[in-house]
Write a protein that holds these residues in place. Structure first.
Motif, PDB file in Angstrom:
ATOM      1  N   MET A  50       0.838  -1.195   0.000  1.00 17.99           N
ATOM      2  CA  MET A  50       0.000   0.000   0.000  1.00 17.99           C
ATOM      3  C   MET A  50       0.875   1.248   0.000  1.00 17.99           C
ATOM      4  O   MET A  50       2.050   1.205   0.410  1.00 17.99           O
ATOM      5  CB  MET A  50      -0.928   0.012   1.205  1.00 17.99           C
ATOM      6  CG  MET A  50      -0.211  -0.064   2.547  1.00 17.99           C
ATOM      7  SD  MET A  50      -1.190   0.518   3.945  1.00 17.99           S
ATOM      8  CE  MET A  50      -0.925   2.274   3.855  1.00 17.99           C
ATOM      9  N   LEU A  51       0.286   2.360  -0.462  1.00 15.23           N
ATOM     10  CA  LEU A  51       0.985   3.640  -0.432  1.00 15.23           C
ATOM     11  C   LEU A  51       0.993   4.151   1.004  1.00 15.23           C
ATOM     12  O   LEU A  51      -0.043   4.423   1.586  1.00 15.23           O
ATOM     13  CB  LEU A  51       0.284   4.636  -1.356  1.00 15.23           C
ATOM     14  CG  LEU A  51       0.856   6.053  -1.380  1.00 15.23           C
ATOM     15  CD1 LEU A  51       2.298   6.048  -1.870  1.00 15.23           C
ATOM     16  CD2 LEU A  51      -0.008   6.955  -2.274  1.00 15.23           C
ATOM     17  N   GLU A  52       2.191   4.290   1.565  1.00 15.95           N
ATOM     18  CA  GLU A  52       2.307   4.711   2.963  1.00 15.95           C
ATOM     19  C   GLU A  52       2.629   6.201   3.076  1.00 15.95           C
ATOM     20  O   GLU A  52       2.093   6.893   3.944  1.00 15.95           O
ATOM     21  CB  GLU A  52       3.387   3.893   3.666  1.00 15.95           C
ATOM     22  CG  GLU A  52       3.479   4.150   5.161  1.00 15.95           C
ATOM     23  CD  GLU A  52       4.496   3.251   5.839  1.00 15.95           C
ATOM     24  OE1 GLU A  52       5.706   3.471   5.634  1.00 15.95           O
ATOM     25  OE2 GLU A  52       4.074   2.310   6.545  1.00 15.95           O
ATOM     26  N   GLU A  53       3.513   6.701   2.222  1.00 14.21           N
ATOM     27  CA  GLU A  53       3.893   8.111   2.263  1.00 14.21           C
ATOM     28  C   GLU A  53       3.972   8.663   0.842  1.00 14.21           C
ATOM     29  O   GLU A  53       4.418   7.983  -0.076  1.00 14.21           O
ATOM     30  CB  GLU A  53       5.259   8.289   2.950  1.00 14.21           C
ATOM     31  CG  GLU A  53       5.274   7.922   4.418  1.00 14.21           C
ATOM     32  CD  GLU A  53       6.656   8.145   5.039  1.00 14.21           C
ATOM     33  OE1 GLU A  53       7.545   8.632   4.304  1.00 14.21           O
ATOM     34  OE2 GLU A  53       6.828   7.838   6.226  1.00 14.21           O
ATOM     35  N   LEU A  54       3.538   9.908   0.703  1.00 11.11           N
ATOM     36  CA  LEU A  54       3.614  10.606  -0.583  1.00 11.11           C
ATOM     37  C   LEU A  54       4.216  11.984  -0.337  1.00 11.11           C
ATOM     38  O   LEU A  54       3.723  12.737   0.508  1.00 11.11           O
ATOM     39  CB  LEU A  54       2.216  10.741  -1.208  1.00 11.11           C
ATOM     40  CG  LEU A  54       2.149  11.474  -2.546  1.00 11.11           C
ATOM     41  CD1 LEU A  54       2.890  10.696  -3.631  1.00 11.11           C
ATOM     42  CD2 LEU A  54       0.692  11.713  -2.952  1.00 11.11           C
ATOM     43  N   GLU A 112       3.582  16.684   2.222  1.00 11.63           N
ATOM     44  CA  GLU A 112       3.875  15.324   2.679  1.00 11.63           C
ATOM     45  C   GLU A 112       2.603  14.723   3.250  1.00 11.63           C
ATOM     46  O   GLU A 112       1.990  15.305   4.143  1.00 11.63           O
ATOM     47  CB  GLU A 112       4.985  15.315   3.734  1.00 11.63           C
ATOM     48  CG  GLU A 112       6.356  15.683   3.188  1.00 11.63           C
ATOM     49  CD  GLU A 112       7.462  15.415   4.205  1.00 11.63           C
ATOM     50  OE1 GLU A 112       7.165  14.746   5.214  1.00 11.63           O
ATOM     51  OE2 GLU A 112       8.591  15.866   3.972  1.00 11.63           O
ATOM     52  N   LEU A 113       2.210  13.579   2.723  1.00 11.08           N
ATOM     53  CA  LEU A 113       1.002  12.888   3.183  1.00 11.08           C
ATOM     54  C   LEU A 113       1.380  11.506   3.687  1.00 11.08           C
ATOM     55  O   LEU A 113       2.184  10.804   3.062  1.00 11.08           O
ATOM     56  CB  LEU A 113      -0.008  12.758   2.040  1.00 11.08           C
ATOM     57  CG  LEU A 113      -0.599  14.056   1.485  1.00 11.08           C
ATOM     58  CD1 LEU A 113      -1.463  13.749   0.267  1.00 11.08           C
ATOM     59  CD2 LEU A 113      -1.437  14.756   2.560  1.00 11.08           C
ATOM     60  N   ILE A 172      -3.755  13.726  -7.518  1.00 13.30           N
ATOM     61  CA  ILE A 172      -3.965  12.560  -8.393  1.00 13.30           C
ATOM     62  C   ILE A 172      -3.000  12.623  -9.574  1.00 13.30           C
ATOM     63  O   ILE A 172      -2.401  11.613  -9.969  1.00 13.30           O
ATOM     64  CB  ILE A 172      -5.420  12.507  -8.887  1.00 13.30           C
ATOM     65  CG1 ILE A 172      -6.394  12.442  -7.704  1.00 13.30           C
ATOM     66  CG2 ILE A 172      -5.612  11.314  -9.815  1.00 13.30           C
ATOM     67  CD1 ILE A 172      -6.253  11.222  -6.853  1.00 13.30           C
ATOM     68  N   ASP A 173      -2.851  13.825 -10.159  1.00 13.74           N
ATOM     69  CA  ASP A 173      -1.917  13.983 -11.283  1.00 13.74           C
ATOM     70  C   ASP A 173      -0.500  13.589 -10.869  1.00 13.74           C
ATOM     71  O   ASP A 173       0.242  12.966 -11.639  1.00 13.74           O
ATOM     72  CB  ASP A 173      -1.925  15.430 -11.780  1.00 13.74           C
ATOM     73  CG  ASP A 173      -3.243  15.816 -12.433  1.00 13.74           C
ATOM     74  OD1 ASP A 173      -3.973  14.897 -12.858  1.00 13.74           O
ATOM     75  OD2 ASP A 173      -3.532  17.026 -12.522  1.00 13.74           O
ATOM     76  N   ALA A 174      -0.115  13.977  -9.661  1.00 13.50           N
ATOM     77  CA  ALA A 174       1.230  13.650  -9.172  1.00 13.50           C
ATOM     78  C   ALA A 174       1.406  12.141  -9.031  1.00 13.50           C
ATOM     79  O   ALA A 174       2.456  11.582  -9.391  1.00 13.50           O
ATOM     80  CB  ALA A 174       1.481  14.341  -7.832  1.00 13.50           C
ATOM     81  N   VAL A 175       0.372  11.467  -8.515  1.00 16.72           N
ATOM     82  CA  VAL A 175       0.447  10.016  -8.368  1.00 16.72           C
ATOM     83  C   VAL A 175       0.533   9.349  -9.742  1.00 16.72           C
ATOM     84  O   VAL A 175       1.290   8.398  -9.946  1.00 16.72           O
ATOM     85  CB  VAL A 175      -0.752   9.481  -7.562  1.00 16.72           C
ATOM     86  CG1 VAL A 175      -0.739   7.959  -7.539  1.00 16.72           C
ATOM     87  CG2 VAL A 175      -0.732  10.028  -6.143  1.00 16.72           C
ATOM     88  N   GLU A 176      -0.243   9.849 -10.702  1.00 13.10           N
ATOM     89  CA  GLU A 176      -0.191   9.293 -12.058  1.00 13.10           C
ATOM     90  C   GLU A 176       1.207   9.429 -12.636  1.00 13.10           C
ATOM     91  O   GLU A 176       1.718   8.519 -13.302  1.00 13.10           O
ATOM     92  CB  GLU A 176      -1.209   9.994 -12.956  1.00 13.10           C
ATOM     93  CG  GLU A 176      -2.647   9.626 -12.656  1.00 13.10           C
ATOM     94  CD  GLU A 176      -3.610  10.311 -13.610  1.00 13.10           C
ATOM     95  OE1 GLU A 176      -3.181  11.239 -14.332  1.00 13.10           O
ATOM     96  OE2 GLU A 176      -4.781   9.923 -13.646  1.00 13.10           O
ATOM     97  N   ILE A 187       8.270  14.087  -7.153  1.00  7.64           N
ATOM     98  CA  ILE A 187       7.205  13.285  -6.534  1.00  7.64           C
ATOM     99  C   ILE A 187       7.834  11.982  -6.080  1.00  7.64           C
ATOM    100  O   ILE A 187       8.538  11.313  -6.850  1.00  7.64           O
ATOM    101  CB  ILE A 187       6.044  12.988  -7.501  1.00  7.64           C
ATOM    102  CG1 ILE A 187       5.445  14.294  -8.033  1.00  7.64           C
ATOM    103  CG2 ILE A 187       4.971  12.168  -6.806  1.00  7.64           C
ATOM    104  CD1 ILE A 187       5.965  14.665  -9.393  1.00  7.64           C
ATOM    105  N   GLU A 188       7.591  11.610  -4.831  1.00  9.44           N
ATOM    106  CA  GLU A 188       8.194  10.398  -4.277  1.00  9.44           C
ATOM    107  C   GLU A 188       7.155   9.675  -3.435  1.00  9.44           C
ATOM    108  O   GLU A 188       6.447  10.285  -2.633  1.00  9.44           O
ATOM    109  CB  GLU A 188       9.413  10.753  -3.434  1.00  9.44           C
ATOM    110  CG  GLU A 188      10.217   9.549  -2.954  1.00  9.44           C
ATOM    111  CD  GLU A 188      11.478   9.975  -2.229  1.00  9.44           C
ATOM    112  OE1 GLU A 188      12.546  10.005  -2.866  1.00  9.44           O
ATOM    113  OE2 GLU A 188      11.375  10.305  -1.027  1.00  9.44           O
ATOM    114  N   GLY A 189       7.050   8.372  -3.630  1.00  5.82           N
ATOM    115  CA  GLY A 189       6.097   7.566  -2.870  1.00  5.82           C
ATOM    116  C   GLY A 189       6.762   6.345  -2.267  1.00  5.82           C
ATOM    117  O   GLY A 189       7.573   5.681  -2.927  1.00  5.82           O
ATOM    118  N   THR A 190       6.442   6.064  -1.016  1.00 11.02           N
ATOM    119  CA  THR A 190       6.950   4.869  -0.338  1.00 11.02           C
ATOM    120  C   THR A 190       5.808   3.890  -0.161  1.00 11.02           C
ATOM    121  O   THR A 190       4.730   4.252   0.342  1.00 11.02           O
ATOM    122  CB  THR A 190       7.557   5.221   1.033  1.00 11.02           C
ATOM    123  OG1 THR A 190       8.642   6.136   0.834  1.00 11.02           O
ATOM    124  CG2 THR A 190       8.059   3.976   1.740  1.00 11.02           C
TER     125      THR A 190
END
Length: 504
Positions: free
Chosen positions: A1-5, A17-18, A39-43, A64-67
């Motif tokens: 799952m996406l934990e940090e964005l 930071e989310l 949403i655009d950033a996640v895409e 953009i960085e996701g953990t």
């Protein structure tokens, strides 16, 4: 799952930071608050197309960085990708993965996985496993027709049976490859057979023996040095046994015999010298034997130019065979054996081809039988699936929606046998599966990807996800504008279904 964005300098976002918890997360806000920008950033993080307009005004770059936390399923799918791209050691455990996308104001974009630069294709391949965005996004796994057969088979618990079918198809492909090789170039096979026949005959004619080369080299050395051998052995013989023409020379054998006689007399006086006397007797006898051996060897030495030439020619033949067919005599003999077997296969290729044709037909019949059984199970599961999705859509105020799992077969003259037909097939079976839907009364059923957009698509995806929750393992689902065009009562239903989908 996406934990940090983490988002920096993206569109109107300076820095954000989310942190997300497992389960149901909601982002709300007025129009223009920036929800769609997230949403655009996640895409973009999932490999979407970049544009320099994404970079915040006055900034050099956007980041953009996701953990993501990996579960057993996502780890099993992603680990082979990481190993293929050399992003993970073989024994390394990966419980988390970090994806990043950087866009520079001058147009260059960079994709990273765990801090290592990768191609955008790799980023997209990994991203598709981790997130589905439902709304106006291209990241909709359920809208990709090629995935529908996998989703249906997982829903119908057919993946294990299908795996067995795939193994039979793989065996058939091997048989067909061999058939193709046999009939593709008959002239090439004839040329190959002629060359193999010549090579085998050449090696057989040489009548090679494993130890022959060493023996020939030793004999060649003796013949080439026969004069020196004769001189040296003659000198040794003279020293041991004396020279008949030299009266004054005393031989070593005679001297050892005299020593033996003297020690015999000494031993009679002093018995402690018995062992020395025995040793002298032995040495005397051995010297006599050595002298005779040297004389025999000297008599056997001959200078034979013809034999020496024969040996040279034989060694040249062996050397030529070694250069062409292997570095040793053993390798040459192994090559001959392999060539003999290949030649036998070519000469009996018609028989082999007939046997392969029989095997091919049996495999096609077996594939047809398995494919037909799987197809029947798919048709039954497809109806159940459609009923469940329609019921979900009714709850979401889409009462006029029709949904159908379209299962088709295509005839193919080279296909598997099903009844009196021959049908096209692959590792999944004989079916082509696609989800079809009609969202409004009077409209024909169309492919799912062409039916709706925006919030309506999000609701359709919610219904599909609800029914297919056991078959679709994507750990993070993002529903964009799912409340568009619905009232409060339906909104509550949507919320309850989202909450249930996230396991509360």
């Amino acid at each position: 799952m996406l934990e940090e964005l983490r988002i920096q300098n993206f569109a109107i976002i300076d820095e954000l930071e989310l942190t997300f918890d497992a389960g149901f997360n909601v982002i709300t806000g007025e129009t223009g608050a920036g929800k769609s920008i997230i949403i655009d950033a996640v895409e973009l993080l999932l490999g979407g197309k970049t544009n320099t307009t994404f970079v915040r005004s006055g900034a050099d770059r956007a980041l953009i960085e996701g953990t993501f936390v990996l579960n057993d399923f996502t780890r099993a799918v992603i680990t082979p990708i990481l190993q293929r791209e050399e992003l993970l050691d073989d024994d390394e455990q990966n419980d988390y993965i970090t994806l990043a996308r950087e866009i520079r104001s001058k147009g260059r974009a960079t994709a990273r996985v765990n801090g290592v630069t990768v191609s955008n294709d790799v980023l997209r391949e990994i991203g598709e496993v981790l997130i589905d965005i439902h709304g106006q996004s291209e990241h909709l796994s359920l809208l990709k027709a090629r995935q529908h057969i996998n989703l249906l088979d997982d829903y119908a618990d057919l993946l294990e049976v299908r795996s067995g079918l795939a193994q039979v198809v793989e065996t058939l492909n091997g048989v067909r490859d061999e058939i193709k090789a046999l009939i593709e170039d008959e002239e090439a096979l004839k040329r190959r057979a002629e060359r193999l026949r010549h090579e085998v005959e050449e090696i057989d004619a040489a009548e090679l023996k494993l130890d022959e080369e060493d023996e020939l080299r030793a004999e060649r050395k003796r013949l080439a040095n026969s004069e020196q051998l004769a001189t040296l052995t003659a000198q040794a013989t003279i020293l041991l046994h004396g020279d008949d023409e030299a009266d004054e020379q005393v031989s070593a054998v005679d001297q050892l015999m005299e020593v033996s006689v003297l020690l015999g007399k000494l031993a009679q006086i002093d018995p402690e010298l018995d062992d020395d006397r025995d040793l002298a007797d032995s040495l005397s006898a051995q010297a006599e034997e050595l002298a005779l051996s040297m004389r025999r060897y000297n008599d056997s030495i001959e200078y034979n130019p013809e034999r020496l030439n024969e040996i040279e020619e034989r060694l040249e033949v062996i050397g030529g065979l070694k250069r062409r067919y292997g570095g040793t005599v053993e390798a040459v003999l192994d090559y001959a054996e392999r060539s003999r077997k290949e030649l036998d296969n070519i000469e009996h290729s018609e028989e082999r081809l007939a046997a392969l044709r029989v095997q091919e037909k049996k495999l096609l019949e077996h594939i047809g039988e398995l494919g037909s059984r799987i197809s029947t199970a798919r048709a039954k599961a497809g109806k159940t699936l459609a009923q469940g999705i329609i019921a979900e859509l009714n709850d979401l105020r889409m009462q006029h929606t029709r949904f159908e799992v379209k299962i088709e077969q295509r005839e193919d003259p080279d296909g598997c046998y099903v009844g009196d037909k021959r049908l096209a097939f692959d590792a999944t079976g004989i079916d082509r599966v696609e989800f079809m839907m009609s969202a409004n009364p009077g409209e024909p059923l169309r492919p799912l990807v062409k039916v709706a957009s925006g919030g309506e698509t999000a609701r359709i995806m919610l219904a599909l996800k609800r029914v297919l929750s056991q078959a679709d393992h994507t750990p993070t689902l993002i529903f964009d504008e799912i409340d568009q065009g619905i009232g409060g009562r339906i909104g509550a239903v949507v919320g309850e279904k989202l909450w249930a989908l996230s396991d509360g």
